[in-house]
Design a protein around this motif. Structure first.
Motif, PDB file in Angstrom:
ATOM      1  N   PRO A 108       0.836  -1.201   0.000  1.00 27.75           N
ATOM      2  CA  PRO A 108       0.000   0.000   0.000  1.00 27.75           C
ATOM      3  C   PRO A 108       0.876   1.257   0.000  1.00 27.75           C
ATOM      4  N   GLY A 109       0.525   2.218  -0.839  1.00 24.81           N
ATOM      5  CA  GLY A 109       1.345   3.416  -0.969  1.00 24.81           C
ATOM      6  C   GLY A 109       2.547   3.232  -1.865  1.00 24.81           C
ATOM      7  N   GLY A 110       2.687   2.052  -2.475  1.00 28.83           N
ATOM      8  CA  GLY A 110       3.836   1.771  -3.325  1.00 28.83           C
ATOM      9  C   GLY A 110       3.793   2.535  -4.637  1.00 28.83           C
ATOM     10  N   VAL A 111       4.928   2.527  -5.331  1.00 33.67           N
ATOM     11  CA  VAL A 111       5.130   3.376  -6.505  1.00 33.67           C
ATOM     12  C   VAL A 111       5.541   2.553  -7.721  1.00 33.67           C
ATOM     13  N   PHE A 112       4.963   2.915  -8.856  1.00 31.07           N
ATOM     14  CA  PHE A 112       5.413   2.431 -10.157  1.00 31.07           C
ATOM     15  C   PHE A 112       5.884   3.642 -10.947  1.00 31.07           C
ATOM     16  N   ALA A 113       7.130   3.602 -11.421  1.00 34.71           N
ATOM     17  CA  ALA A 113       7.677   4.683 -12.250  1.00 34.71           C
ATOM     18  C   ALA A 113       8.175   4.083 -13.552  1.00 34.71           C
ATOM     19  N   LEU A 114       7.955   4.795 -14.650  1.00 31.00           N
ATOM     20  CA  LEU A 114       8.236   4.277 -15.986  1.00 31.00           C
ATOM     21  C   LEU A 114       8.930   5.341 -16.824  1.00 31.00           C
ATOM     22  N   TRP A 115      10.035   4.966 -17.468  1.00 26.23           N
ATOM     23  CA  TRP A 115      10.722   5.848 -18.413  1.00 26.23           C
ATOM     24  C   TRP A 115      10.113   5.699 -19.800  1.00 26.23           C
TER      25      TRP A 115
ATOM     26  N   SER B 223      14.195  17.258 -18.980  1.00 28.68           N
ATOM     27  CA  SER B 223      14.989  17.884 -20.040  1.00 28.68           C
ATOM     28  C   SER B 223      16.470  17.688 -19.781  1.00 28.68           C
ATOM     29  N   PHE B 224      17.239  17.583 -20.865  1.00 31.52           N
ATOM     30  CA  PHE B 224      18.685  17.410 -20.742  1.00 31.52           C
ATOM     31  C   PHE B 224      19.336  17.858 -22.042  1.00 31.52           C
ATOM     32  N   PRO B 225      20.596  18.260 -21.998  1.00 33.44           N
ATOM     33  CA  PRO B 225      21.275  18.697 -23.224  1.00 33.44           C
ATOM     34  C   PRO B 225      21.599  17.525 -24.131  1.00 33.44           C
ATOM     35  N   ASN B 226      21.455  17.742 -25.429  1.00 33.75           N
ATOM     36  CA  ASN B 226      21.846  16.752 -26.426  1.00 33.75           C
ATOM     37  C   ASN B 226      23.080  17.281 -27.148  1.00 33.75           C
ATOM     38  N   PRO B 227      24.279  16.812 -26.771  1.00 33.25           N
ATOM     39  CA  PRO B 227      25.497  17.352 -27.377  1.00 33.25           C
ATOM     40  C   PRO B 227      25.650  17.005 -28.851  1.00 33.25           C
ATOM     41  N   LEU B 228      24.946  15.957 -29.304  1.00 31.84           N
ATOM     42  CA  LEU B 228      25.045  15.578 -30.707  1.00 31.84           C
ATOM     43  C   LEU B 228      24.263  16.527 -31.607  1.00 31.84           C
ATOM     44  N   GLN B 229      23.181  17.085 -31.071  1.00 31.68           N
ATOM     45  CA  GLN B 229      22.337  17.984 -31.852  1.00 31.68           C
ATOM     46  C   GLN B 229      22.477  19.441 -31.443  1.00 31.68           C
ATOM     47  N   GLY B 230      23.171  19.676 -30.332  1.00 33.87           N
ATOM     48  CA  GLY B 230      23.380  21.046 -29.878  1.00 33.87           C
ATOM     49  C   GLY B 230      22.122  21.724 -29.384  1.00 33.87           C
ATOM     50  N   ARG B 231      21.188  20.968 -28.840  1.00 28.32           N
ATOM     51  CA  ARG B 231      19.944  21.545 -28.335  1.00 28.32           C
ATOM     52  C   ARG B 231      19.390  20.642 -27.235  1.00 28.32           C
ATOM     53  N   PRO B 232      18.443  21.143 -26.429  1.00 26.39           N
ATOM     54  CA  PRO B 232      17.875  20.302 -25.375  1.00 26.39           C
ATOM     55  C   PRO B 232      17.016  19.178 -25.958  1.00 26.39           C
ATOM     56  N   ALA B 233      16.923  18.095 -25.205  1.00 27.39           N
ATOM     57  CA  ALA B 233      16.042  16.979 -25.529  1.00 27.39           C
ATOM     58  C   ALA B 233      15.188  16.684 -24.294  1.00 27.39           C
ATOM     59  N   THR B 234      14.134  15.915 -24.489  1.00 21.95           N
ATOM     60  CA  THR B 234      13.266  15.572 -23.358  1.00 21.95           C
ATOM     61  C   THR B 234      12.906  14.093 -23.394  1.00 21.95           C
ATOM     62  N   ASN B 235      12.717  13.542 -22.215  1.00 23.83           N
ATOM     63  CA  ASN B 235      12.095  12.238 -22.012  1.00 23.83           C
ATOM     64  C   ASN B 235      10.964  12.431 -21.008  1.00 23.83           C
ATOM     65  N   THR B 236      10.237  11.368 -20.742  1.00 20.97           N
ATOM     66  CA  THR B 236       9.147  11.425 -19.764  1.00 20.97           C
ATOM     67  C   THR B 236       9.340  10.337 -18.717  1.00 20.97           C
ATOM     68  N   VAL B 237       9.061  10.670 -17.478  1.00 21.94           N
ATOM     69  CA  VAL B 237       8.991   9.693 -16.395  1.00 21.94           C
ATOM     70  C   VAL B 237       7.593   9.751 -15.808  1.00 21.94           C
ATOM     71  N   TYR B 238       6.854   8.647 -15.924  1.00 22.07           N
ATOM     72  CA  TYR B 238       5.531   8.517 -15.312  1.00 22.07           C
ATOM     73  C   TYR B 238       5.701   7.981 -13.894  1.00 22.07           C
ATOM     74  N   VAL B 239       4.985   8.570 -12.953  1.00 21.16           N
ATOM     75  CA  VAL B 239       5.010   8.103 -11.564  1.00 21.16           C
ATOM     76  C   VAL B 239       3.573   7.867 -11.123  1.00 21.16           C
ATOM     77  N   ALA B 240       3.278   6.632 -10.715  1.00 22.89           N
ATOM     78  CA  ALA B 240       1.930   6.270 -10.260  1.00 22.89           C
ATOM     79  C   ALA B 240       2.031   5.630  -8.881  1.00 22.89           C
ATOM     80  N   THR B 241       1.031   5.861  -8.055  1.00 22.92           N
ATOM     81  CA  THR B 241       1.057   5.331  -6.691  1.00 22.92           C
ATOM     82  C   THR B 241      -0.184   4.518  -6.393  1.00 22.92           C
ATOM     83  N   VAL B 242      -0.005   3.498  -5.558  1.00 20.41           N
ATOM     84  CA  VAL B 242      -1.104   2.659  -5.074  1.00 20.41           C
ATOM     85  C   VAL B 242      -1.769   3.372  -3.908  1.00 20.41           C
ATOM     86  N   ALA B 243      -3.060   3.196  -3.769  1.00 20.71           N
ATOM     87  CA  ALA B 243      -3.787   3.833  -2.656  1.00 20.71           C
ATOM     88  C   ALA B 243      -3.228   3.345  -1.321  1.00 20.71           C
TER      89      ALA B 243
END
Length: 238
Positions: A185-192, A218-238
């Motif tokens: 109970p109250g545990g967490v699932f996180a997903l990249w 957000s994080f820098p992308n040195p190969l493209q010379g611009r910022p990049a983004t990913n997503t982290v989903y965070v879900a919790t159990v009641a």
């Protein structure tokens, strides 16, 4: 200075040809470690911010001490090592479908692997994460049905772009409900995810969990010379 390019390991697997390679980037003046599965890049040591944030955001949603954590997907080990930086963590189980990847860490082909493999809290498991979620025994054969405080998963590119068709069932309401039965109970699932937030998937999470939120990293992308983004989903159990 390192040689410009070296293939450290290679093998055919049921998912395709997997390679671990190291290359020296002269513009950044550092060694870059990369994992490829077939023609796809699975992981690069150039881009690890979101993998680390997967651990930090997931664990930040938890209260209490003596945390038992499962990481789905070992890769280059950045998420797992970030988990071990949290002093509240009691045990860490890392589930990896490709035995080769576990072998790279145990043989210390990766210069930073010892931080993970030599920590007494760590257990590396060669198994299919999704099969363990659906199976009767769960993630600890010595304690069938054992529950954990957090599951942190970085396996597929996104919930829509999976590495194998068999993974797709996990990202449905019923598949996610199976995971909630492995959490305290109250545990967490996180997903990249490699993509920006998917509102439909966030809604799917709320069908199985009490709360769900998509975090843009957000994080820098040195190969493209611009910022990049990913997503982290965070879900919790009641």
């Amino acid at each position: 200075m390192s040689s410009r390019f070296e293939e450290l390991a290679w093998r055919e697997t049921p998912l395709g040809e997997i390679r671990l390679r190291r290359r020296f980037d002269p513009s950044l003046k550092l060694d870059v470690y990369e994992v490829k599965l077939g023609d796809e890049f699975l992981m690069s040591s150039l881009f690890t911010v979101a993998e680390i944030e997967l651990a930090r955001l997931g664990l930040a949603a938890l209260d209490g001490d003596d945390l038992d954590v499962v990481v789905g997907g070992l890769g280059l080990g950045y998420t797992a090592r970030a988990v071990l930086e949290d002093p509240r963590v009691r045990t860490l189980t890392v589930v990896e479908a490709l035995d080769d990847v576990i072998g790279w860490h145990r043989s210390e082909l990766l210069p930073f692997a010892a931080e993970l493999t030599r920590d007494s809290r760590t257990r590396l498991v060669h198994a299919d994460f999704f099969a363990l979620v659906a199976g009767a025994t769960g993630f600890d054969p010595d304690t069938p049905g054992r529950r954990f405080h957090a599951f942190l998963v970085d396996i597929d590119h996104t919930p829509r772009q999976v590495l194998h068709p068999s993974h797709a069932a996990f990202y449905t309401p019923e598949g996610l409900r199976r995971l909630t039965r492995r959490l305290h109970p109250g545990g967490v699932f996180a997903l990249w995810s490699n993509d920006r937030p998917d509102e439909d998937f966030t809604a799917t999470l709320t069908e199985a969990f009490a709360t769900a939120k998509a975090h843009v990293v957000s994080f820098p992308n040195p190969l493209q010379g611009r910022p990049a983004t990913n997503t982290v989903y965070v879900a919790t159990v009641a």
